[in-house]
Design an enzyme around this catalytic site. Structure first.
Site, PDB file in Angstrom:
ATOM      1  N   VAL A  77       1.390  -5.843  -8.069  1.00 28.14           N
ATOM      2  CA  VAL A  77       1.991  -5.479  -6.692  1.00 28.14           C
ATOM      3  C   VAL A  77       2.180  -3.791  -6.910  1.00 28.14           C
ATOM      4  CG1 VAL A  77       4.520  -4.852  -6.318  1.00 28.14           C
ATOM      5  CG2 VAL A  77       3.773  -6.855  -7.373  1.00 28.14           C
ATOM      6  N   PHE A 107       7.426  -9.283  -1.795  1.00 32.12           N
ATOM      7  CA  PHE A 107       7.480 -10.522  -1.563  1.00 32.12           C
ATOM      8  C   PHE A 107       6.224 -10.764  -1.468  1.00 32.12           C
ATOM      9  CE2 PHE A 107      11.880 -10.099  -0.330  1.00 32.12           C
ATOM     10  CZ  PHE A 107      12.436 -10.826  -1.339  1.00 32.12           C
ATOM     11  N   LYS A 119       2.383 -12.296  -1.706  1.00 30.24           N
ATOM     12  CA  LYS A 119       1.379 -13.289  -1.648  1.00 30.24           C
ATOM     13  C   LYS A 119       0.270 -12.913  -2.291  1.00 30.24           C
ATOM     14  CE  LYS A 119       1.378 -15.282   2.434  1.00 30.24           C
ATOM     15  NZ  LYS A 119       2.449 -14.715   2.984  1.00 30.24           N
ATOM     16  N   CYS A 169       4.095 -15.474 -10.500  1.00 30.72           N
ATOM     17  CA  CYS A 169       6.189 -15.353 -10.514  1.00 30.72           C
ATOM     18  C   CYS A 169       7.158 -16.914  -9.941  1.00 30.72           C
ATOM     19  CB  CYS A 169       4.940 -15.187  -8.688  1.00 30.72           C
ATOM     20  SG  CYS A 169       5.126 -13.836  -8.488  1.00 30.72           S
TER      21      CYS A 169
HETATM   22  N1  LIG Z   1       2.269 -10.714  -8.788  1.00 30.34           N
HETATM   23  C1  LIG Z   1       2.434 -11.229  -7.762  1.00 30.34           C
HETATM   24  O1  LIG Z   1       2.191 -11.800  -6.513  1.00 30.34           O
HETATM   25  C2  LIG Z   1       4.108 -10.417  -7.683  1.00 30.34           C
HETATM   26  C3  LIG Z   1       4.826 -10.908  -6.098  1.00 30.34           C
HETATM   27  C4  LIG Z   1       6.421 -10.205  -5.787  1.00 30.34           C
HETATM   28  C5  LIG Z   1       6.570  -9.714  -7.187  1.00 30.34           C
HETATM   29  N2  LIG Z   1       6.373  -9.762  -8.381  1.00 30.34           N
HETATM   30  C6  LIG Z   1       6.438  -9.014  -9.861  1.00 30.34           C
HETATM   31  O2  LIG Z   1       6.265  -7.952  -9.320  1.00 30.34           O
HETATM   32  C7  LIG Z   1       6.072  -7.178 -10.591  1.00 30.34           C
HETATM   33  C8  LIG Z   1       4.711  -7.248 -11.397  1.00 30.34           C
HETATM   34  O3  LIG Z   1       4.139  -8.241 -10.891  1.00 30.34           O
HETATM   35  P1  LIG Z   1       2.228  -8.013 -10.745  1.00 30.34           P
HETATM   36  O4  LIG Z   1       1.959  -9.631 -10.983  1.00 30.34           O
HETATM   37  O5  LIG Z   1       2.345  -6.536 -10.148  1.00 30.34           O
HETATM   38  O6  LIG Z   1       2.061  -7.565 -12.818  1.00 30.34           O
HETATM   39  P2  LIG Z   1       0.484  -7.246 -13.497  1.00 30.34           P
HETATM   40  O7  LIG Z   1       1.196  -8.143 -14.617  1.00 30.34           O
HETATM   41  O8  LIG Z   1      -0.361  -7.101 -12.500  1.00 30.34           O
HETATM   42  O9  LIG Z   1       1.205  -5.833 -13.632  1.00 30.34           O
HETATM   43  C9  LIG Z   1       2.015  -4.834 -14.414  1.00 30.34           C
HETATM   44  C10 LIG Z   1       1.599  -3.809 -14.925  1.00 30.34           C
HETATM   45  O10 LIG Z   1       2.280  -3.012 -15.248  1.00 30.34           O
HETATM   46  C11 LIG Z   1       2.228  -2.161 -16.356  1.00 30.34           C
HETATM   47  N3  LIG Z   1       3.318  -1.651 -17.256  1.00 30.34           N
HETATM   48  C12 LIG Z   1       3.695  -2.141 -18.855  1.00 30.34           C
HETATM   49  N4  LIG Z   1       4.356  -1.333 -19.596  1.00 30.34           N
HETATM   50  C13 LIG Z   1       4.254   0.159 -18.239  1.00 30.34           C
HETATM   51  C14 LIG Z   1       5.017   1.742 -18.550  1.00 30.34           C
HETATM   52  N5  LIG Z   1       6.274   1.870 -19.309  1.00 30.34           N
HETATM   53  N6  LIG Z   1       5.468   2.313 -17.828  1.00 30.34           N
HETATM   54  C15 LIG Z   1       3.945   2.075 -16.463  1.00 30.34           C
HETATM   55  N7  LIG Z   1       3.326   0.609 -16.909  1.00 30.34           N
HETATM   56  C16 LIG Z   1       2.956   0.274 -17.512  1.00 30.34           C
HETATM   57  C17 LIG Z   1       1.203  -3.032 -16.748  1.00 30.34           C
HETATM   58  O11 LIG Z   1       0.144  -2.405 -17.639  1.00 30.34           O
HETATM   59  C18 LIG Z   1       0.523  -3.935 -16.079  1.00 30.34           C
HETATM   60  O12 LIG Z   1      -0.987  -2.902 -15.175  1.00 30.34           O
HETATM   61  C19 LIG Z   1       6.691  -8.933 -12.063  1.00 30.34           C
HETATM   62  O13 LIG Z   1       8.028  -8.598 -11.997  1.00 30.34           O
HETATM   63  C20 LIG Z   1       6.537  -9.631 -11.300  1.00 30.34           C
HETATM   64  O14 LIG Z   1       6.933 -11.312 -10.974  1.00 30.34           O
HETATM   65  C21 LIG Z   1       4.782 -10.149  -8.285  1.00 30.34           C
END
Ligand SMILES: NC(=O)c1ccc[n+]([C@@H]2O[C@H](COP(=O)([O-])OP(=O)(O)OC[C@H]3O[C@@H](n4cnc5c(N)ncnc54)[C@H](O)[C@@H]3O)[C@@H](O)[C@H]2O)c1
Length: 443
Positions: A11, A155, A157, A266
């Protein structure tokens, strides 16, 4: 505009790249120094179609920077976006420690007005906690600085994330401040040019909207999987049923494909977290729990078919096509492939696996083990295997060379977890073909 994004995962990176592409100056902050080092070296740590090019051109233009320096990140952006992970805690609830750590960091360093925007998927009520955490950090410093908190769930994908961000169906903004909603409109204007797609609401409703969307989609999948299992029992073909019901515009064709269950970062965790939040307010979320139960069961279906066919799996070799939880991503979080692989290994079977992009991720998760051979091509995975199991519907698996396939396999047996082929054609070509919910041929 100046924007800071905490979290450089799926994201955070997509958001950062797209906002920079619109002309903004974006700083991405992550605590993972290795990840930041790779990004600064021009390497994109995730597979997301088109992302490399957008990151490259904006980094080169000086509009997109990556750092571990959180204080510099707080100083940079008027917009402070939180896009860190919210993984499931042991009891299924969303673990908010990363989100609140960022809120604490923002409060610890801010010296002028900021918009504190949560993009991570978080339970209802989290914005209050974010607001409170920033306030505590400011109080600890003995300073008073104004800020607004906003819920802006994402949102996108995986696999189509750039298009989703650049042309969103909707932008949900939860806030109680018109100053904040005005700023959010400015931020998203470039992406919603042809018509206003921003829906402004109260913060709690915005937080719930994200869970509601994922829970609805997960429900459609589990519903269809349940129907597929019933179709097998009844001797009906779920593919005909799918076309039959999808033609009703109230139902529609999207998200009604039967398969091996939903995975990814998710749906599983969000359905669980919402059910858990329901318990906390004393509500028994019967549908959500059933959606989860059906999905867990569905992830076993392909293995059950394989076991039933062979009886004893010890010493057998199964070729597995597709490891990522869906096509066009390397994400294997909660992927159905993992359930299959682990079940096969538990029975003493060997796996020859191939995925167009998720091989490094598979190696990272499972390391070197004698019962796993990671192959360079779909054809190579078949060599000497007793059967083929298809788990992810990558485009390149849709029209394989069936003659070559039959020649490579020790036995012409295919377990298709994605209903890619026509059972009648497969029977004519001499395959034992097991799909999902395709009537008596499956039994
Ligand atoms: N992946 C998806 O398709 C998607 C879609 C919509 C929403 N989301 C939501 O978005 C959020 C992130 O998902 P993602 O898939 O990108 O996660 P991810 O695990 O790919 O990335 C999260 C990142 O945050 C970093 N992080 C953790 N603590 C931190 C801090 N204190 N300061 C800075 N960086 C920090 C981690 O090192 C990691 O690189 C989640 O809540 C997820 O549910 C994800």
């Amino acid at each position: 505009m100046k924007i800071t994004i905490f979290g450089s995962g799926y994201v955070g990176l997509v958001t950062g790249a797209c906002l920079a592409d619109a002309g903004n100056h974006v700083v991405c902050v992550d605590i993972d120094a290795g990840k930041i080092e790779r990004l600064n070296a021009g390497e994109v740590p995730i597979h997301e179609p088109g992302l490399d090019a957008v990151i490259k051109r904006n980094a080169e233009a000086g509009r997109l920077r990556f750092t571990t320096d959180a204080a510099a990140g707080v100083a940079h952006g008027l917009f402070q976006l939180i896009a860190v992970g919210t993984p499931p805690d042991e009891d299924g609830s969303a673990d908010l420690r990363y989100v609140l750590a960022v809120a604490r960091t923002i409060g610890a360093h801010m010296s002028e007005y900021k918009l504190v925007i949560t993009k991570s998927t978080v339970p209802v009520g989290t914005a209050d906690k974010v607001r409170g955490t920033v306030a505590e950090a400011l109080a600890a410093r003995g300073v008073a600085v104004e800020y607004d908190t906003v819920s802006n769930p994402e949102f996108l994908k995986e696999g189509a994330a750039l298009a989703d961000f650049m042309k969103p169906d909707r932008v949900i903004v939860g806030t109680d401040s018109t100053r904040a909603s005005d700023w959010m409109r400015t931020l998203y204007d470039p992406f919603t040019r042809n018509r206003d797609r921003m829906i402004v609401m109260d913060i709690r409703s915005a937080e719930l909207t994200k869970y509601a969307a994922n829970a609805m989609l997960a429900t459609k999948i589990s519903f269809m999987n349940e129907l597929a299992n019933l179709a097998e029992e009844f001797g009906a073909d779920i593919e005909s049923v799918r076309v039959g019901i999808g033609s009703d515009p109230r139902i529609g064709y999207s998200f009604i494909y039967p398969g091996v269950g939903y995975g990814g970062s998710c749906f599983p965790k969000d359905v669980q977290a919402l059910a858990r939040s329901a318990t906390e307010v004393g509500y028994d979320a019967v549908i959500l729990k059933a959606v989860e139960t059906v999905n867990a069961r569905q992830k076993q279906v392909l293995f059950a078919k394989i076991q039933k066919h062979f009886g004893v799996l010890h010493g057998k070799t199964i070729a597995v096509w597709g490891l990522s939880f869906k096509p066009n991503t390397d994400d294997m979080r909660a992927a159905p492939s993992r359930v299959l692989l682990e079940a096969l290994w538990a029975e003493g079977a060997f796996v020859r696996a191939y995925d167009p992009v998720a091989m490094p991720e598979t190696r990272r998760i499972y390391g070197d083990r004698p019962d796993l051979t990671l192959c360079n091509s779909s054809a190579q995975a078949l060599t000497g295997a007793d059967a083929l199991a298809i788990v992810t519907e990558w485009q390149e698996f849709r029209s394989p060379d069936f003659d070559g396939l039959r020649a490579s396999l020790r036995q012409p047996v295919i377990f298709d977890g994605r209903n890619l082929y026509d059972p009648a054609q497969m029977a004519r070509a001499g395959f034992s073909y097991y799909a999902i919910g395709r009537g008596q041929r499956n039994k």
